[in-house]
Design a protein around this motif. Structure first.
Motif, PDB file in Angstrom:
ATOM      1  N   GLU A  77      17.176  31.915   0.695  1.00 34.13           N
ATOM      2  CA  GLU A  77      15.847  32.389   1.194  1.00 34.13           C
ATOM      3  C   GLU A  77      14.828  33.264  -0.011  1.00 34.13           C
ATOM      4  OE1 GLU A  77      14.275  31.757   4.507  1.00 34.13           O
ATOM      5  OE2 GLU A  77      16.154  30.204   4.255  1.00 34.13           O
ATOM      6  N   ILE A  78      15.599  34.160  -0.593  1.00 32.77           N
ATOM      7  CA  ILE A  78      14.890  34.808  -1.658  1.00 32.77           C
ATOM      8  C   ILE A  78      14.441  33.740  -2.817  1.00 32.77           C
ATOM      9  CG2 ILE A  78      15.041  36.450  -3.575  1.00 32.77           C
ATOM     10  CD1 ILE A  78      16.638  38.069  -1.448  1.00 32.77           C
ATOM     11  N   THR A  79      15.244  32.978  -3.028  1.00 30.80           N
ATOM     12  CA  THR A  79      15.272  31.833  -4.093  1.00 30.80           C
ATOM     13  C   THR A  79      13.931  30.851  -3.738  1.00 30.80           C
ATOM     14  OG1 THR A  79      17.601  32.038  -4.893  1.00 30.80           O
ATOM     15  CG2 THR A  79      16.216  29.950  -5.594  1.00 30.80           C
ATOM     16  N   ARG A  80      13.909  30.708  -2.515  1.00 26.30           N
ATOM     17  CA  ARG A  80      12.704  29.718  -2.069  1.00 26.30           C
ATOM     18  C   ARG A  80      11.710  30.372  -2.306  1.00 26.30           C
ATOM     19  NH1 ARG A  80      13.232  26.641   2.330  1.00 26.30           N
ATOM     20  NH2 ARG A  80      14.790  27.790   3.106  1.00 26.30           N
ATOM     21  N   GLY A  81      11.337  31.648  -2.100  1.00 26.38           N
ATOM     22  CA  GLY A  81      10.231  32.373  -2.607  1.00 26.38           C
ATOM     23  C   GLY A  81       9.904  32.629  -3.735  1.00 26.38           C
ATOM     24  N   GLN A  83      10.894  30.638  -6.268  1.00 21.52           N
ATOM     25  CA  GLN A  83      10.601  29.213  -6.982  1.00 21.52           C
ATOM     26  C   GLN A  83       9.066  28.658  -6.531  1.00 21.52           C
ATOM     27  OE1 GLN A  83      13.800  26.572  -6.433  1.00 21.52           O
ATOM     28  NE2 GLN A  83      13.432  25.500  -8.497  1.00 21.52           N
ATOM     29  N   ARG A  84       8.685  29.155  -5.390  1.00 18.83           N
ATOM     30  CA  ARG A  84       7.492  28.809  -4.788  1.00 18.83           C
ATOM     31  C   ARG A  84       6.291  29.109  -5.754  1.00 18.83           C
ATOM     32  NH1 ARG A  84       4.276  30.811  -0.553  1.00 18.83           N
ATOM     33  NH2 ARG A  84       5.862  31.871   0.476  1.00 18.83           N
ATOM     34  N   LEU A 299      12.956  38.009   3.609  1.00 23.80           N
ATOM     35  CA  LEU A 299      13.478  37.666   2.450  1.00 23.80           C
ATOM     36  C   LEU A 299      12.570  36.686   1.312  1.00 23.80           C
ATOM     37  CD1 LEU A 299      16.875  36.739   3.892  1.00 23.80           C
ATOM     38  CD2 LEU A 299      16.223  38.936   2.461  1.00 23.80           C
ATOM     39  N   GLU A 300      11.966  35.568   2.021  1.00 23.02           N
ATOM     40  CA  GLU A 300      11.163  34.687   1.297  1.00 23.02           C
ATOM     41  C   GLU A 300      10.168  35.235   0.622  1.00 23.02           C
ATOM     42  OE1 GLU A 300       8.773  30.442   1.395  1.00 23.02           O
ATOM     43  OE2 GLU A 300      10.192  30.887   3.210  1.00 23.02           O
ATOM     44  N   ASP A 301       9.470  36.130   1.396  1.00 20.93           N
ATOM     45  CA  ASP A 301       8.426  37.100   0.860  1.00 20.93           C
ATOM     46  C   ASP A 301       8.817  37.970  -0.155  1.00 20.93           C
ATOM     47  OD1 ASP A 301       5.649  38.197   1.162  1.00 20.93           O
ATOM     48  OD2 ASP A 301       6.595  39.946   1.440  1.00 20.93           O
ATOM     49  N   GLY A 303      11.200  37.347  -2.305  1.00 21.80           N
ATOM     50  CA  GLY A 303      11.162  36.578  -3.599  1.00 21.80           C
ATOM     51  C   GLY A 303       9.778  35.986  -4.358  1.00 21.80           C
ATOM     52  N   VAL A 304       8.751  35.960  -3.198  1.00 22.71           N
ATOM     53  CA  VAL A 304       7.476  35.642  -3.837  1.00 22.71           C
ATOM     54  C   VAL A 304       6.894  36.960  -4.506  1.00 22.71           C
ATOM     55  CG1 VAL A 304       5.094  35.302  -2.871  1.00 22.71           C
ATOM     56  CG2 VAL A 304       6.729  33.979  -1.981  1.00 22.71           C
TER      57      VAL A 304
END
Length: 343
Positions: A77-81, A83-84, A299-301, A303-304
Motif C-alpha cells: 500500500e505504501i509503495t502504491r502511493g 509510485q503514484r 498507508l497509501e497517503d 507513500g504519497v
C-alpha cells in the motif's frame, strides 16, 4: 542495435550533438538540426542507453525505494502511493526488498548511490541496533552530500525529511478499546523485537494498560514475524500460556489473520469467547469472518507524502520536514465485551 555513432552518421552531425539533443541538454541547438537528429533516431529505432543518459543529464531520473518486503500488504500500500507520485513526475522507481536484513539495506543504499538515483525513500522500520543505525546514517549523509535526497517512513536515527506514523498512539487506541469493552486478560502478538515499529506500538498498549489500572507482563506478550504464520504460532503460544485469555491484540493485520485461523482451528468463537484486534487496516481486514477490528494508518497517503518530500525542492536554509500520519480506530465485528463470567 543502432548506436549513437550510427545516428550521428545518418544525421550528418557529431556524436556530441546527438547526445545533447536526446538528453535535452540546455546548450542551444538549431531547430532544423534537432529535427534531423530526431528523424535519424526514429529511422534507426535508436534506444538511448539509460546509464549513459544519467551521466549526460544534469538531473537524475530514477528514485530508489527500500522496503522490508513489497509482498507484505503494509508495504504494498505504501509503495502504491510512492509510485503514484514518482510516475506523475516522470521518475523511474527502483524497489529494493531488504527482508528486514540490515546488512542488505546498507548494501542497497550503496547500490542506489552508485546508480546516481535522485532520491532514496527508506520505507521500513528502524532497528534497535546502534552500530547498524550509525553505519546507515553515515551512508545516507554521504549520499545527500553528493546531491541525493532522502526521506524516511517511521522512526529512524537520521536527520532529514520523514513521515512518522502514529504507532504509539495506535497501540494505545487498540488496547484502550479492549479495556473499555471490559477485558482485563489481554494477550499481545508483537512483531520482531528489534524493530522500532514493534517497540512503539507495544509502548502504546502498555500506556493504555496503565491508564486502565492494568499491566501487560512479558507472559502476555509473544513476539513473532509480521506475517500470517507468525500470528498463528504466537496465538497458539498465548492461548496455552495464559488460560482465561479473553482478547488478543496483534500488531499488524497479517498476524491478526493468522491468529483468527488459530482460534478457529481450536473451536474458539470470535468475538464471543475471545476478541481480536489488528493494526494497519489492510484490505483483507474487511473480508475475513468476522470482519477485523483494527487501527487504521493511511498507508497509501504515507507513500504519497514520503515521495513528495523526497522530490521536493529543498529550501535555501536546507531545513528538514517531519510530518505525522494519524492513526484512527476502526471497530468491526471481531471485538465485543468478554463472556459474562469474565467481566
Amino acid at each position: 542495435m543502432a548506436t549513437l555513432a550510427d545516428v550521428a552518421r545518418r544525421a550528418g552531425v557529431s556524436t556530441a550533438t546527438v547526445s545533447r539533443i536526446i538528453n535535452n541538454s540546455p546548450k542551444p541547438v538549431g531547430e532544423e538540426l534537432r529535427e534531423r537528429v530526431l528523424a535519424a533516431v526514429a529511422e534507426l529505432q535508436f534506444v538511448p542507453n539509460a546509464n549513459a543518459q544519467q551521466l549526460a543529464r544534469a538531473d537524475r531520473t530514477a528514485v530508489g525505494v527500500i522496503v522490508h518486503d513489497v509482498s507484505d500488504p503494509y508495504f504494498a500500500e505504501i509503495t502504491r502511493g510512492l509510485q503514484r507520485v514518482a510516475t506523475e513526475r516522470g521518475r523511474l522507481v527502483i524497489i529494493c526488498n531488504s527482508y528486514r536484513d540490515p546488512e542488505r539495506e546498507l548494501a542497497y543504499v550503496d547500490l542506489l548511490h552508485a546508480h546516481q538515483t535522485a532520491a532514496i525513500v527508506l520505507a521500513g522500520s528502524g532497528y534497535h541496533d546502534a552500530p547498524i543505525t550509525a553505519r546507515l546514517d553515515r551512508k545516507l549523509r554521504l549520499y545527500e552530500d553528493t546531491g541525493g535526497r532522502v526521506a524516511v517512513i517511521g522512526r529512524h536515527q537520521h536527520a532529514g525529511d520523514a513521515i512518522v506514523p502514529q504507532n504509539e498512539h495506535g497501540g494505545w487506541l487498540a488496547a484502550d478499546a479492549l479495556y473499555r469493552l471490559g477485558h482485563s486478560s489481554i494477550g499481545v502478538i508483537a512483531g520482531p523485537r528489534h524493530l522500532t515499529t514493534t517497540t512503539d506500538r507495544l509502548a502504546g498498549l502498555r500506556r493504555a494498560a496503565r491508564t486502565h489500572g492494568h499491566r501487560l507482563t512479558t507472559r502476555h506478550i509473544e513476539y513473532a514475524d509480521f506475517d500470517r504464520n507468525g500470528g498463528a504460532a504466537a496465538a497458539a503460544t498465548l492461548l496455552d500460556r495464559v488460560p482465561g485469555l479473553t482478547a488478543i491484540a496483534a500488531l499488524n493485520d497479517s498476524m491478526a489473520v493468522g491468529a483468527l485461523s488459530c482460534l478457529r482451528s481450536r473451536g474458539v468463537a470470535v468475538p464471543r469467547e475471545v476478541s481480536l484486534i489488528g493494526f494497519d487496516d489492510m484490505p483483507i481486514s474487511v473480508d475475513v469472518t468476522p470482519p477485523l477490528s483494527t487501527v487504521r494508518l493511511p498507508l497509501e497517503d504515507i507513500g504519497v507524502r514520503a515521495m513528495s518530500l523526497a522530490l521536493r525542492t529543498r529550501p535555501a536554509d536546507d531545513s528538514s520536514r517531519v510530518e505525522h500520519a494519524e492513526a484512527t480506530l476502526v471497530l468491526r465485528a471481531s471485538t465485543a465485551p468478554p463472556p459474562p463470567a469474565d467481566r
